[in-house]
Design an enzyme around this catalytic site. Structure first.
Site, PDB file in Angstrom:
ATOM      1  N   TYR A  32       8.312   7.712  -0.247  1.00 32.15           N
ATOM      2  CA  TYR A  32       8.469   6.586   0.666  1.00 32.15           C
ATOM      3  C   TYR A  32       8.598   5.314  -0.179  1.00 32.15           C
ATOM      4  CZ  TYR A  32       8.528   4.722   5.377  1.00 32.15           C
ATOM      5  OH  TYR A  32       8.934   4.151   6.570  1.00 32.15           O
ATOM      6  N   HIS A  37       7.608   0.817  -6.472  1.00 31.46           N
ATOM      7  CA  HIS A  37       7.968   2.054  -7.174  1.00 31.46           C
ATOM      8  C   HIS A  37       9.210   1.822  -8.042  1.00 31.46           C
ATOM      9  CE1 HIS A  37       6.135   3.918  -3.370  1.00 31.46           C
ATOM     10  NE2 HIS A  37       5.379   4.399  -4.334  1.00 31.46           N
ATOM     11  N   ARG A 187       1.794   2.486   2.608  1.00 31.88           N
ATOM     12  CA  ARG A 187       0.890   2.438   3.770  1.00 31.88           C
ATOM     13  C   ARG A 187       1.091   1.182   4.615  1.00 31.88           C
ATOM     14  NH1 ARG A 187      -2.874   5.353   0.030  1.00 31.88           N
ATOM     15  NH2 ARG A 187      -3.241   7.369   1.027  1.00 31.88           N
TER      16      ARG A 187
HETATM   17  P1  AMP Z   1       2.145   5.942  -4.779  1.00 34.90           P
HETATM   18  O1  AMP Z   1       3.447   6.487  -4.308  1.00 34.90           O
HETATM   19  O2  AMP Z   1       1.518   4.986  -3.812  1.00 34.90           O
HETATM   20  O3  AMP Z   1       1.207   7.009  -5.266  1.00 34.90           O
HETATM   21  O4  AMP Z   1       2.472   5.055  -6.053  1.00 34.90           O
HETATM   22  C1  AMP Z   1       3.182   5.575  -7.138  1.00 34.90           C
HETATM   23  C2  AMP Z   1       3.145   4.585  -8.277  1.00 34.90           C
HETATM   24  O5  AMP Z   1       3.729   3.359  -7.870  1.00 34.90           O
HETATM   25  C3  AMP Z   1       1.707   4.241  -8.738  1.00 34.90           C
HETATM   26  O6  AMP Z   1       1.677   4.126 -10.150  1.00 34.90           O
HETATM   27  C4  AMP Z   1       1.466   2.909  -8.078  1.00 34.90           C
HETATM   28  O7  AMP Z   1       0.525   2.107  -8.756  1.00 34.90           O
HETATM   29  C5  AMP Z   1       2.847   2.292  -8.136  1.00 34.90           C
HETATM   30  N1  AMP Z   1       2.958   1.241  -7.127  1.00 34.90           N
HETATM   31  C6  AMP Z   1       2.721   1.352  -5.790  1.00 34.90           C
HETATM   32  N2  AMP Z   1       2.860   0.150  -5.188  1.00 34.90           N
HETATM   33  C7  AMP Z   1       3.189  -0.736  -6.155  1.00 34.90           C
HETATM   34  C8  AMP Z   1       3.458  -2.133  -6.175  1.00 34.90           C
HETATM   35  N3  AMP Z   1       3.403  -2.874  -5.064  1.00 34.90           N
HETATM   36  N4  AMP Z   1       3.759  -2.710  -7.350  1.00 34.90           N
HETATM   37  C9  AMP Z   1       3.818  -1.974  -8.494  1.00 34.90           C
HETATM   38  N5  AMP Z   1       3.573  -0.655  -8.542  1.00 34.90           N
HETATM   39  C10 AMP Z   1       3.270  -0.035  -7.399  1.00 34.90           C
END
Ligand code: AMP
Length: 280
Positions: A32, A37, A187
């Site tokens: 998502y 990301h 989220r």
């Molecule tokens: P997730 O899909 O939420 O598990 O996130 C995957 C990766 O993207 C993790 O390393 C998160 O820290 C990074 N990430 C998620 N949101 C952000 C954001 N707003 N800024 C920078 N990195 C992000």
């Protein structure tokens, strides 16, 4: 760009790249995808010959009453974004592929996982470390990219890499925010319009704390109190934690010396959001 679903196929691809001496960047995600990301992907594409992004909603990092079943997914959109960004491979395994029958090994870490989200979400980092260890091994990554958005996760992965003498270089990158300051998160899609406005209390309270530090307030208690007051004004918000900790160990401190991590988790309605800022 290829979408690969099995470990064996990815390992084969990686072997071919490695035999040519090419470098590999890994971006682990739960999909998502948003600009946060994609900032990791862009950096990975710049720094490596090949980039693998994993999209895997990892069941073992969710608690029983958490949002595993309704976690947002949009593989079609994610695929397009990755293609446009120059990703070589999306690794998109099934749960059975990652945790086949008989799976019994887990990475357990102490100290750095025992505060903040670790204390509020028992077992969360056990699940995170286990899946990241597997992804590091399968991908053979030279560099792996993580966001400062999940600051404790970044500290935990850095610790794990050091403790297990892993050869991967862990790169942390800054939080990407919406124009009004809300930290981007998959989220955020759970939020109603009213909740989306209310969610601004997270970034606002952190910015206020930063200002206070810049004006000379170095006492953790008073800074936490200040953040608490700002968030408490928002009727839709319920504080899960407000902590100020050492950047590496994630242990609480009493006074801001050089730099410290101020991390918060707040429920907006039923959605639990996290945000953080480096103070000092
Ligand atoms: P997730 O899909 O939420 O598990 O996130 C995957 C990766 O993207 C993790 O390393 C998160 O820290 C990074 N990430 C998620 N949101 C952000 C954001 N707003 N800024 C920078 N990195 C992000």
């Amino acid at each position: 760009m290829e979408v690969i679903n099995t470990v064996v196929e990815l390992e084969e691809k990686v072997r071919a790249w490695k035999s040519k001496g090419d470098s590999i960047g890994l971006v682990p995600t739960m999909g998502y995808l948003h600009e946060g990301h994609m900032s990791l992907v862009t950096e990975a594409v710049t720094q490596n010959d090949h980039v693998i992004i994993s999209i895997f909603v990892n069941p073992i990092q969710f608690g029983v009453n958490e949002d595993l079943d309704c976690y947002p997914r949009n593989m079609e959109r994610d695929t397009q974004l990755c293609k446009d960004a120059g990703v070589d491979v999306i690794f998109f395994p099934s749960v059975e592929e990652m945790y086949p029958q008989g799976f019994s090994s887990f990475v357990d870490m102490s100290h750095v996982t025992e505060t903040l989200c670790g204390s509020k979400r028992p077992g969360h980092f056990r699940g995170v470390c286990t899946v990241v260890m597997k992804l590091f091994n399968i991908s053979g990554a030279d560099n792996a990219y993580f966001g400062q958005k999940d600051a404790q996760q970044l500290a935990v992965i850095k610790r794990m890499t050091k403790d297990f003498n892993l050869s991967v270089n862990v790169v942390g990158l800054p939080i990407v925010r919406e124009k009004d300051g809300l930290a981007m998160s998959s989220r955020n899609s759970y939020l109603s319009e009213e909740e989306r406005t209310a969610a601004l209390c997270l970034s606002t309270s952190l910015q206020e704390a930063l200002k206070s530090v810049q004006q000379g307030d170095k006492k953790v208690d008073s800074l936490k109190q200040q953040i608490h007051q700002t968030i408490a004004k928002e009727p839709l918000a319920r504080i899960d934690y407000i902590e100020i900790v050492n950047m590496e160990t994630m242990q609480p401190i009493e006074q801001i010396e050089t730099s410290a991590l101020c991390a918060i988790a707040v429920y907006i309605g039923r959605t639990r959001l996290i945000d953080n800022i480096v103070l000092g």
